[in-house]
Design a protein around this motif. Structure first.
Motif, mmCIF file in Angstrom:
data_model
loop_
_atom_site.group_PDB
_atom_site.id
_atom_site.type_symbol
_atom_site.label_atom_id
_atom_site.label_comp_id
_atom_site.label_asym_id
_atom_site.label_seq_id
_atom_site.Cartn_x
_atom_site.Cartn_y
_atom_site.Cartn_z
ATOM 1 N N GLN A 1 0.841 -1.186 0.000
ATOM 2 C CA GLN A 1 0.000 0.000 0.000
ATOM 3 C C GLN A 1 0.883 1.245 0.000
ATOM 4 O OE1 GLN A 1 -3.195 0.119 -0.319
ATOM 5 N NE2 GLN A 1 -3.578 2.288 0.060
ATOM 6 N N VAL A 2 0.740 2.082 -1.016
ATOM 7 C CA VAL A 2 1.523 3.308 -1.099
ATOM 8 C C VAL A 2 0.909 4.358 -0.181
ATOM 9 C CG1 VAL A 2 2.241 5.181 -2.606
ATOM 10 C CG2 VAL A 2 2.271 2.822 -3.441
ATOM 11 N N GLN A 3 1.766 5.007 0.581
ATOM 12 C CA GLN A 3 1.325 6.101 1.441
ATOM 13 C C GLN A 3 2.184 7.320 1.195
ATOM 14 O OE1 GLN A 3 1.343 4.452 5.486
ATOM 15 N NE2 GLN A 3 -0.878 4.314 5.366
ATOM 16 N N TYR A 27 6.325 1.881 -2.157
ATOM 17 C CA TYR A 27 6.836 1.611 -3.496
ATOM 18 C C TYR A 27 8.011 0.654 -3.373
ATOM 19 C CZ TYR A 27 4.219 5.088 -6.134
ATOM 20 O OH TYR A 27 3.234 5.800 -6.755
ATOM 21 N N LYS A 99 1.972 8.679 -9.475
ATOM 22 C CA LYS A 99 1.412 7.760 -10.467
ATOM 23 C C LYS A 99 2.553 6.978 -11.087
ATOM 24 C CE LYS A 99 -1.213 7.354 -14.738
ATOM 25 N NZ LYS A 99 -0.220 6.433 -15.309
ATOM 26 N N TYR A 113 -2.225 7.961 -6.325
ATOM 27 C CA TYR A 113 -2.128 8.089 -4.872
ATOM 28 C C TYR A 113 -2.036 9.560 -4.481
ATOM 29 C CZ TYR A 113 -0.848 3.221 -5.458
ATOM 30 O OH TYR A 113 -0.846 1.895 -5.815
ATOM 31 N N TRP A 114 -2.735 9.904 -3.415
ATOM 32 C CA TRP A 114 -2.743 11.258 -2.880
ATOM 33 C C TRP A 114 -2.309 11.249 -1.414
ATOM 34 C CZ3 TRP A 114 -3.574 15.364 -5.976
ATOM 35 C CH2 TRP A 114 -4.307 15.200 -7.155
#
Length: 124
Positions: A1-3, A27, A99, A113-114
């Motif tokens: 999960q990208v944060q 990532y 992205k 992702y934001w």
């Protein structure tokens, strides 16, 4: 999960400077487009600065060229936005965005992702 976690926002007088940071996690590999967007009340979200991590290419909105600088620290997985000569019209919520892939810059609808955003307020 990208944060993505932003920090560094605040209040400053016109002509001042701020540096925003965005700590990225999740990532594992691959180049991507990293960006800073901003959104002022009643306005659409707009991209102000982009960097393609694979080659380090940067792109800026005309409104911030010569004043803002986007950069990355790969060792720290951190994205920065150095903002100089700030103007009241720079007041907005600033968002870190990402992205994967080679296309850069990207529009808000293309962002994968934001971050949660950090407020920047510039007073005259």
């Amino acid at each position: 999960q990208v944060q993505l976690v932003e920090s560094g926002g605040g209040s400053v007088q016109a002509g001042g400077a701020l540096r925003l940071s965005c700590a990225a996690s999740g990532y594992t590999y691959g180049s991507r487009c990293m960006a800073w967007f901003r959104q002022a009340p009643g306005k659409e979200r707009e991209g102000v600065a982009f960097i393609y991590t694979g080659a380090g290419r940067t792109y800026y909105a005309d409104s911030v060229k010569g004043r803002f600088t986007i950069s990355q620290d790969n060792a720290k997985n951190t994205l920065y936005l150095q903002m100089n000569s700030l103007k009241p019209e720079d007041t907005a919520m600033y968002y870190c965005a990402a992205k994967g892939g080679t296309w850069c810059p990207v529009s808000p609808v293309e962002v994968a992702y934001w971050g949660q955003g950090t407020q920047v307020t510039v007073s005259s």
